[in-house]
Every structure is written in C-alpha cells, then in structure tokens.
Design an enzyme around this catalytic site. Structure first.
Site, PDB file in Angstrom:
ATOM      1  N   LYS A  71      10.786  -2.897   5.864  1.00  0.00           N
ATOM      2  CA  LYS A  71       9.444  -2.285   5.813  1.00  0.00           C
ATOM      3  C   LYS A  71       8.886  -2.148   7.222  1.00  0.00           C
ATOM      4  O   LYS A  71       8.355  -1.088   7.592  1.00  0.00           O
ATOM      5  CB  LYS A  71       8.502  -3.124   4.937  1.00  0.00           C
ATOM      6  CG  LYS A  71       8.819  -2.993   3.458  1.00  0.00           C
ATOM      7  CD  LYS A  71       8.133  -4.035   2.592  1.00  0.00           C
ATOM      8  CE  LYS A  71       8.585  -3.901   1.146  1.00  0.00           C
ATOM      9  NZ  LYS A  71       8.108  -4.978   0.270  1.00  0.00           N
ATOM     10  N   GLN A 117       4.392 -10.120   0.843  1.00  0.00           N
ATOM     11  CA  GLN A 117       5.707 -10.086   0.191  1.00  0.00           C
ATOM     12  C   GLN A 117       5.782 -11.156  -0.901  1.00  0.00           C
ATOM     13  O   GLN A 117       5.503 -12.327  -0.645  1.00  0.00           O
ATOM     14  CB  GLN A 117       6.807 -10.299   1.249  1.00  0.00           C
ATOM     15  CG  GLN A 117       8.213 -10.147   0.712  1.00  0.00           C
ATOM     16  CD  GLN A 117       8.540  -8.740   0.229  1.00  0.00           C
ATOM     17  OE1 GLN A 117       8.200  -7.749   0.862  1.00  0.00           O
ATOM     18  NE2 GLN A 117       9.186  -8.640  -0.926  1.00  0.00           N
ATOM     19  N   ASP A 169       0.031  -1.777  -1.827  1.00  0.00           N
ATOM     20  CA  ASP A 169       0.965  -2.076  -2.922  1.00  0.00           C
ATOM     21  C   ASP A 169       0.379  -1.660  -4.273  1.00  0.00           C
ATOM     22  O   ASP A 169       1.089  -1.598  -5.270  1.00  0.00           O
ATOM     23  CB  ASP A 169       1.247  -3.591  -2.959  1.00  0.00           C
ATOM     24  CG  ASP A 169       2.630  -3.936  -2.444  1.00  0.00           C
ATOM     25  OD1 ASP A 169       3.478  -3.021  -2.370  1.00  0.00           O
ATOM     26  OD2 ASP A 169       2.865  -5.120  -2.123  1.00  0.00           O
TER      27      ASP A 169
END
Ligand SMILES: NC(=O)c1ccc[n+]([C@@H]2O[C@H](COP(=O)([O-])OP(=O)(O)OC[C@H]3O[C@@H](n4cnc5c(N)ncnc54)[C@H](OP(=O)(O)O)[C@@H]3O)[C@@H](O)[C@H]2O)c1
Length: 299
Positions: free
Chosen positions: A53, A97, A120
C-alpha cells in the site's frame, strides 16, 4: 469460453488516473494527497500488505506515511495516534491494518477515524451513506468498490433488470457489494452459510459474486450461461504437483468449469485482488479533492 476480466489491467488504469489527478491537484496549488497507514505488531501477511500500500501510494505521488507500532501498543496510544492523524491537514486517508492485537478493540479504533479520512469505508457514517445510496460522498470499502468497477467494464454502469447473487455477508465484502449492486439497479440476493439450495439460487444470477473464503466451493453447474462471475475469494491450497510443501492460490469458484459457462469471469490471482489497493488510492485522491473543496473525481 468466457471473457477473462483482467483485474491487473483495470487496476493499472485506476492507478494511472490517480497519478494524473494528483498532478492536477498540485497544479491547482492544493495539498497533495496524504495516506497514513498504521500497523500494530508484526504479523508477516499484514506487513506485506502495508508495504505494498505504501509503495503504491508513493508511485501515485502521494505523501505516504507509515506508523509501525509495537505489538504491546495500548489502545489508548493507538487512539492518540489516530487522533493526531485526524487533525493533520496533510493526511487525507487513514488506514489501520487489520487484524489488531487482541487487547485492542478494532471496532473502537475504526470508529475513531474521522469519516472524511476513512478511505477503507468501515466507519458507520460511510456504511450508512452506502446503505442509503449517498454514493457521492461515501467512501466505499475497496474490495467491493473494485469488484464493481470490474462488473461495469463488462456490463456498463446501469445494471437495471439484472439479477445479482452475492455469496457472503461480511461487512468488508458481501454487504457493501450487495449495496453497490442495488444502487446500480440490480435485483440483489445475499446468500450465506444458512442459505438453502445455494446451487439453484446461484443459477438465477446474471451477476454472481463469490466472497466466501472456501476454495472452489462454487461449481461450474451453479453458473447461469452468460453470467458475469466475480470471484473475490483468495485461498491458498497445497500444490504437491509443484513440489513438496508448495502451495497455490485459488478462488471460491472452480475457475475452469465456470469459465466454460460464464460470459465473463475474474481469475484468481489477477482478478479482484489487484483492485483493492488501486481503489484505496482512488478513495485517497477523492478525499484530497473533497478537502480542497473540489468536485470528487469518479472512477
Ligand atoms: N483483496 C481481495 O481480493 C480480498 C479482500 C477481502 C477478502 N478477500 C477474500 O474474500 C473471501 C471472503 O472474505 P470475507 O472477509 O468476506 O470473509 P468472511 O468474513 O469469512 O465471510 C465469509 C462469508 O461466507 C459465508 N459462507 C461461509 N461458508 C459458506 C457456505 N458453505 N455457503 C454459503 N456461504 C458461506 C459466511 O456466511 P455466514 O455469515 O453465515 O457465516 C460469510 O458471510 C476470502 O477468501 C478473503 O480472503 C479478498
């Protein structure tokens, strides 16, 4: 034989568009997009995802920040880090994460991220916006958003009159996927582990999305001829034919069987997988445009 939907190529198109949008933003004198990725602990798979990422964020021309916190970080310390990132005007996207260590309440952490930086799409505000069809301002979870782009490549943007069956009802994939299909005018059914006669239901689908996490569960004779099959599953299975101890990735669908019947299908790997990071970049650049008071770019 089905058309193979090339997720790598669509993801590369998305990343190129993000790069161009980033350059345009700088040309307008606005702050360049900033993405902060927070990882707690040393889970090797998470480290690989986070590195990937951060690498793509740099490739897009973003300000890319990575906070690697030790496994013993307290919930309070993590919430403080999120609070600081919420207040930092150079950051437009915050990603924590998952999974987090057991002593940290992941739900609480996610709900602490400012909704306008929640790239997200897991904050209740964004979940609610997607559920009510406020797609202009919602951040949609990256994997279903990417799956939707792949579907649109084959079927166009308006899916009126099509039956969609989504197998899986997770908050990360199944439910947001179903909401996106509904917003695009599909007639949607969500199936799960308690669904009766899944093969018969799957055969009604013009668009069949598999997000189950069970290797090759969906057989070729569950697929309606001509259907668009989106295989979200990523499962590692033993591959003794490649040598002792070797493994390979398969989806939730028996690819060769389904490809013989479907109109279009995503392979695993190389289908939905590459779209997730690309859509994270798309959400982050969109957040930067909104923060600069500009029209949100569409993908
Ligand atoms: N980047 C990517 O491409 C990406 C991102 C995220 C996930 N994935 C992959 O997508 C898959 C699904 O992920 P997830 O996070 O949504 O998984 P999850 O949270 O485990 O959800 C799986 C869903 O499948 C349903 N299910 C399980 N067994 C079933 C059966 N026999 N028949 C019908 N439904 C069944 C479950 O039903 P119940 O609710 O009734 O238990 C649940 O709703 C995994 O393989 C994951 O690795 C890929």
């Amino acid at each position: 034989m089905a058309e193979v939907i090339d997720g790598k190529s669509v993801a590369a198109d998305v990343v190129s568009k993000v790069k161009a949008l980033t350059a345009e933003l700088s040309a307008k004198g606005a702050t360049r997009p900033g993405l902060a990725v927070v990882i707690v602990g040393e889970d090797p798979a998470s480290q690989v995802y986070v590195a990937s990422k951060s690498r793509t964020a740099k490739e897009c021309g973003f300000h890319s920040l990575q906070h690697t916190l030790p496994a013993e970080t307290t919930e309070e310390q993590l919430l403080k880090t999120i609070g600081d990132l919420n207040a930092d005007p150079s950051i437009h996207g915050i990603l924590v994460q998952l999974p987090l260590p057991g002593h940290i309440d992941a739900g609480k952490v996610i709900q602490t991220i400012a909704p306008e930086k929640d790239v997200d799409g897991f904050h209740f505000i964004n979940v609610g916006k997607l559920g009510t069809g406020e797609l202009e301002t919602a951040f949609v979870p990256c994997t279903p958003a990417g799956s939707m782009l792949l579907i649109q490549r084959v079927r166009g943007k308006d899916l009126s009159g099509l039956n969609a069956v989504v197998v899986g009802r997770s908050n990360i994939v199944g439910k947001p996927m179903a909401n996106l299909l509904l917003a695009a005018n599909c007639t949607v059914t969500i199936a799960h582990s308690r669904t009766k006669d899944l093969p018969a239901l799957a055969r009604t689908a013009d668009i069949l999305v598999a997000a189950v996490g069970r290797p090759e569960m969906i057989k070729g004779d569950w697929v309606k001829p001509g259907a668009t099959v989106i295989d979200v599953g990523i499962n590692r299975i033993p591959a003794p034919e490649k040598g002792e101890g070797k493994s390979r990735l398969v989806g939730d669908v028996v690819y060769a069987e389904a490809a013989a019947v479907a109109g279009a299908i995503t392979p695993v790997p190389g289908g939905v997988g590459p779209m997730t990071i690309a859509m994270l970049m798309a959400n982050t650049v969109a957040s930067a445009y909104l923060a600069a008071g500009l029209k949100r770019p569409s993908f």
